[in-house]
Enzyme design. Structure first.
Site, PDB file in Angstrom:
ATOM      1  N   GLN A   1       4.563   6.987   1.758  1.00 50.02           N
ATOM      2  CA  GLN A   1       4.080   6.254   2.507  1.00 50.02           C
ATOM      3  C   GLN A   1       3.908   5.400   2.240  1.00 50.02           C
ATOM      4  O   GLN A   1       3.179   5.350   0.682  1.00 50.02           O
ATOM      5  CB  GLN A   1       2.755   6.960   2.982  1.00 50.02           C
ATOM      6  CG  GLN A   1       2.997   8.548   4.212  1.00 50.02           C
ATOM      7  CD  GLN A   1       3.360   8.260   5.431  1.00 50.02           C
ATOM      8  OE1 GLN A   1       2.728   7.675   6.118  1.00 50.02           O
ATOM      9  NE2 GLN A   1       5.058   8.449   5.695  1.00 50.02           N
TER      10      GLN A   1
ATOM     11  N   ASP B   1       3.547  16.201   9.897  1.00 56.40           N
ATOM     12  CA  ASP B   1       3.662  16.011   8.266  1.00 56.40           C
ATOM     13  C   ASP B   1       4.594  18.340   8.347  1.00 56.40           C
ATOM     14  O   ASP B   1       3.539  18.506   7.612  1.00 56.40           O
ATOM     15  CB  ASP B   1       2.400  16.644   7.718  1.00 56.40           C
ATOM     16  CG  ASP B   1       1.781  15.098   7.951  1.00 56.40           C
ATOM     17  OD1 ASP B   1       1.904  14.026   7.967  1.00 56.40           O
ATOM     18  OD2 ASP B   1       0.000  14.964   7.579  1.00 56.40           O
TER      19      ASP B   1
ATOM     20  N   ASP C   1       0.320   9.037   0.705  1.00 56.92           N
ATOM     21  CA  ASP C   1       0.797  10.476   0.728  1.00 56.92           C
ATOM     22  C   ASP C   1       2.479  10.428  -0.009  1.00 56.92           C
ATOM     23  O   ASP C   1       3.119   9.747   0.202  1.00 56.92           O
ATOM     24  CB  ASP C   1       1.171  11.234   1.269  1.00 56.92           C
ATOM     25  CG  ASP C   1       0.317  10.959   2.615  1.00 56.92           C
ATOM     26  OD1 ASP C   1      -0.982  10.743   2.182  1.00 56.92           O
ATOM     27  OD2 ASP C   1       0.475  11.304   3.773  1.00 56.92           O
TER      28      ASP C   1
ATOM     29  N   GLU D   1      -4.114  17.815   7.139  1.00 52.38           N
ATOM     30  CA  GLU D   1      -2.750  16.839   6.772  1.00 52.38           C
ATOM     31  C   GLU D   1      -2.242  17.955   5.872  1.00 52.38           C
ATOM     32  O   GLU D   1      -3.299  18.451   4.593  1.00 52.38           O
ATOM     33  CB  GLU D   1      -3.548  15.897   6.541  1.00 52.38           C
ATOM     34  CG  GLU D   1      -4.854  14.761   7.660  1.00 52.38           C
ATOM     35  CD  GLU D   1      -4.421  13.504   7.218  1.00 52.38           C
ATOM     36  OE1 GLU D   1      -4.105  12.497   7.529  1.00 52.38           O
ATOM     37  OE2 GLU D   1      -5.392  13.311   6.184  1.00 52.38           O
TER      38      GLU D   1
ATOM     39  N   SER E   1       4.108  11.522   7.268  1.00 52.47           N
ATOM     40  CA  SER E   1       4.400  11.921   6.644  1.00 52.47           C
ATOM     41  C   SER E   1       5.504  13.515   6.728  1.00 52.47           C
ATOM     42  O   SER E   1       5.603  13.529   7.722  1.00 52.47           O
ATOM     43  CB  SER E   1       3.711  13.196   5.275  1.00 52.47           C
ATOM     44  OG  SER E   1       2.897  11.872   5.215  1.00 52.47           O
TER      45      SER E   1
ATOM     46  N   TRP F   1       0.946  -1.374  -0.035  1.00 56.33           N
ATOM     47  CA  TRP F   1      -0.369  -0.251   0.427  1.00 56.33           C
ATOM     48  C   TRP F   1       0.558   1.024  -0.067  1.00 56.33           C
ATOM     49  O   TRP F   1       2.197   1.824   0.366  1.00 56.33           O
ATOM     50  CB  TRP F   1      -0.582   0.006   1.003  1.00 56.33           C
ATOM     51  CG  TRP F   1      -1.798   1.511   1.245  1.00 56.33           C
ATOM     52  CD1 TRP F   1      -0.665   2.399   2.524  1.00 56.33           C
ATOM     53  CD2 TRP F   1      -2.800   1.790   1.384  1.00 56.33           C
ATOM     54  NE1 TRP F   1      -1.555   3.378   3.005  1.00 56.33           N
ATOM     55  CE2 TRP F   1      -3.130   2.772   1.692  1.00 56.33           C
ATOM     56  CE3 TRP F   1      -3.564   1.265   0.883  1.00 56.33           C
ATOM     57  CZ2 TRP F   1      -3.909   3.794   2.305  1.00 56.33           C
ATOM     58  CZ3 TRP F   1      -4.759   1.997   0.695  1.00 56.33           C
ATOM     59  CH2 TRP F   1      -5.259   3.154   1.088  1.00 56.33           C
TER      60      TRP F   1
ATOM     61  N   TRP G   1      -3.858   0.474   4.181  1.00 59.15           N
ATOM     62  CA  TRP G   1      -3.583   1.462   5.108  1.00 59.15           C
ATOM     63  C   TRP G   1      -2.824   0.394   6.573  1.00 59.15           C
ATOM     64  O   TRP G   1      -3.064  -0.503   7.125  1.00 59.15           O
ATOM     65  CB  TRP G   1      -3.782   2.221   5.814  1.00 59.15           C
ATOM     66  CG  TRP G   1      -2.755   3.541   6.101  1.00 59.15           C
ATOM     67  CD1 TRP G   1      -2.156   4.210   5.455  1.00 59.15           C
ATOM     68  CD2 TRP G   1      -2.251   3.712   7.920  1.00 59.15           C
ATOM     69  NE1 TRP G   1      -1.600   5.168   6.727  1.00 59.15           N
ATOM     70  CE2 TRP G   1      -2.119   5.076   7.717  1.00 59.15           C
ATOM     71  CE3 TRP G   1      -3.002   3.270   8.946  1.00 59.15           C
ATOM     72  CZ2 TRP G   1      -1.713   5.050   9.456  1.00 59.15           C
ATOM     73  CZ3 TRP G   1      -2.638   3.470  10.334  1.00 59.15           C
ATOM     74  CH2 TRP G   1      -1.920   4.432  10.096  1.00 59.15           C
TER      75      TRP G   1
END
Ligand code: FRU
Length: 516
Positions: free
Chosen positions: A67, A178, A51, A232, A111, A48, A75
């Protein structure tokens, strides 16, 4: 919160975790089904992805990190996958860069971004993620900012230096992540997304002189919508238009916004505002929130300023909702094409594929002008796996209520429509006739001037499992997954309830970027 002193440690060796992750990806890749696996979009070999991270041009190569969950197609504990290129059209797989190995990131290396310091050396900033209760998300998250530096100019491995910023957990409702770093004047700035203790989506701003020790400066921005509780993957950069006017663009992937007509149709929605910023102050928006991309699946973009001055952005096509057919194929998720962000004469930002993307073209067929009578179809290609179509519709000479392309058109009657819809005056990507995956349609707005113009230009990229549409040179963009069923994948022109006048149509075959 300003007196936190990072304790820098050199934590180099997480080779065991990285090797296990590589083996996880390889195991999934070994049985991967390629029916929807992209030919020219970046994806992991297996597993998977979400970002884009750490985007940069360094030492002659473009680097894209992302990611990655290497052990499954959903995820999971996050790693950083990595590919690199000299030209953005031929990519090479690189070793996985980060795997969770420290206490602060034990549930994920989240991230972050890359930035080149005054010494010409690259730094990585990312979020270390832990479940606050040590088990799962039910007790919230404990997120902190982390720092790492590459071991070599090829960026094939990095040394983690640990935590540079703890989370003031009394002022934050667990989301604190992030980081994006840049320099204005003599000061280094870092912003990241925060869910404040009163559940507002904010971007906080820290400053530093040495890129290591960071001091809280101020809240850079609070989203005006009280429903929005987290921003985000925030982004923040200046852009200058052709007349030399500078604006600042704030970008973020907003969580919590309610659906409203054509706006915010996706689970979470990534967009921007244009405004002004002076060091010391907050960001002052001059526009409303606008979507970066009006498709079904665009999310979590990141941009960076290349040495040549271009602001280049990659987004992730988030599957968002079930069913997600590709997750049964050993992989899940791909990035968009790289897009250059510019400030147009209309005062809005535009995103078009970087110029390098024409380098993917191998053969071109020019169809010239075409008129499709009401209720008819015209076959552009019997079987198209990876193509780009440049099409100009003559709106003034068309009477069709809906006219345009049907791509991924299979013999069972399924297809994805990419068309101008005159009833709503918008460009649509419509998956109602899809046989697989989530359906629904999305619609990108056109300005009054665009509607009044007789020409509507669409640049449509069709890959094995997704489409990207650029309207009028990037005034709007749309990214959506589209899963064709078995057999040849035709491309057709179709006119519904009226005739369609096409002023020009070219189809380019596109080659692989080398990651299949
Ligand atoms: C956005 C996001 C980021 C986070 C990462 C975790 O898609 O939720 O905020 O850092 O994904 O994978």
């Amino acid at each position: 919160m300003s007196d936190f002193k990072p304790t820098l440690t050199t934590i180099k060796d997480h080779t065991k975790e990285l090797a296990e992750a590589e083996a996880g990806v390889a195991e999934l890749a070994a049985t991967r089904n390629n029916r929807w696996y992209p030919k020219y979009h970046i994806a992991s070999n297996g597993g998977w992805i979400n970002d884009p991270n750490g985007l940069c041009h360094y030492n002659g190569r473009w680097h894209v990190f992302y990611q990655l969950h290497p052990y499954g197609t959903q995820w999971g504990p996050m790693h950083w996958g990595h590919v690199s290129s000299t030209n953005m059209t031929n990519w090479k797989r690189e070793p996985i860069m980060f795997a969770p190995s420290l206490e602060q990131e034990k549930n994920g290396v989240f991230s972050g971004s890359a930035v080149i310091g005054d010494d010409g050396k690259l730094r990585f900033y990312y979020t270390g993620h832990r479940w606050a209760n040590g088990v799962d998300g039910t007790g919230g998250e404990w997120q902190v900012q982390m720092y790492a530096t590459p071991d070599n100019d090829g960026l094939t491995s990095a040394t983690k230096h640990g935590m540079i910023m703890d989370c003031p957990r009394d002022q934050v409702d667990s989301h604190f992540r992030d980081p994006k770093v840049w320099k204005t004047g003599d000061t280094w700035y870092m912003t990241f997304g925060v869910c404040s203790s009163d559940r507002r989506g904010q971007m906080w701003l820290y400053t530093s002189d040495d890129m290591v020790e960071w001091t809280f400066h101020r809240v850079l921005f609070e989203h005006p919508d009280p429903d929005v509780w987290m921003l985000e993957c925030p982004d923040f950069f200046p852009l200058t238009d052709a007349d030399g006017n500078e604006k600042w663009v704030i970008g973020f992937s907003a969580m919590g916004a309610k659906k409203n007509g054509f706006m915010n149709r996706n689970v979470n929605n990534a967009g921007y505002m244009i405004g002004t910023w002076e060091p010391g102050g907050e960001f002052k928006p001059e526009t409303e929130f606008r979507l970066w991309d009006c498709g079904h699946n665009f999310y979590a973009p990141q941009s960076f300023t290349a040495e040549d001055g271009r602001q280049i952005m990659y987004g992730w096509l988030s599957p968002f909702v079930q069913p997600i057919p590709m997750e049964n194929d050993g992989w899940c998720g791909n990035l968009t094409l790289p897009r250059e962000i510019t400030l147009g004469a209309d005062g809005d930002v535009h995103t078009a594929p970087v110029a390098e993307m024409t380098g993917l073209r191998t053969a071109t067929r020019d169809f010239g002008a075409l008129r499709i009578p009401s209720g008819n179809e015209f076959i552009v290609a019997d079987d198209a796996e990876a193509v780009e179509i440049e099409i100009t519709l003559d709106l003034a000479a068309s009477t069709a209520e809906r006219g345009g392309l049907r791509v991924h058109a299979t013999q069972d009657g399924a297809y994805t429509a990419i068309a101008y819809d005159d009833q709503i005056g918008r460009v649509v990507v419509d998956r109602q006739a899809n046989a697989l995956g989530d359906k629904g349609y999305r619609a990108a707005p056109l300005s009054d001037a665009e509607l009044a113009s007789s020409e509507l230009k669409l640049r449509v990229f069709v890959d094995r499992g997704c489409v990207e549409v650029y309207v009028n040179d990037g005034k709007q963009a749309m990214s959506s997954y589209s899963y064709p069923t078995e057999g040849p994948r035709a491309i057709k022109l179709a006119a519904e309830s009226g005739d369609l006048q096409v002023s020009s149509l070219k189809m380019h075959q596109l080659r692989s970027i080398g990651l299949e």
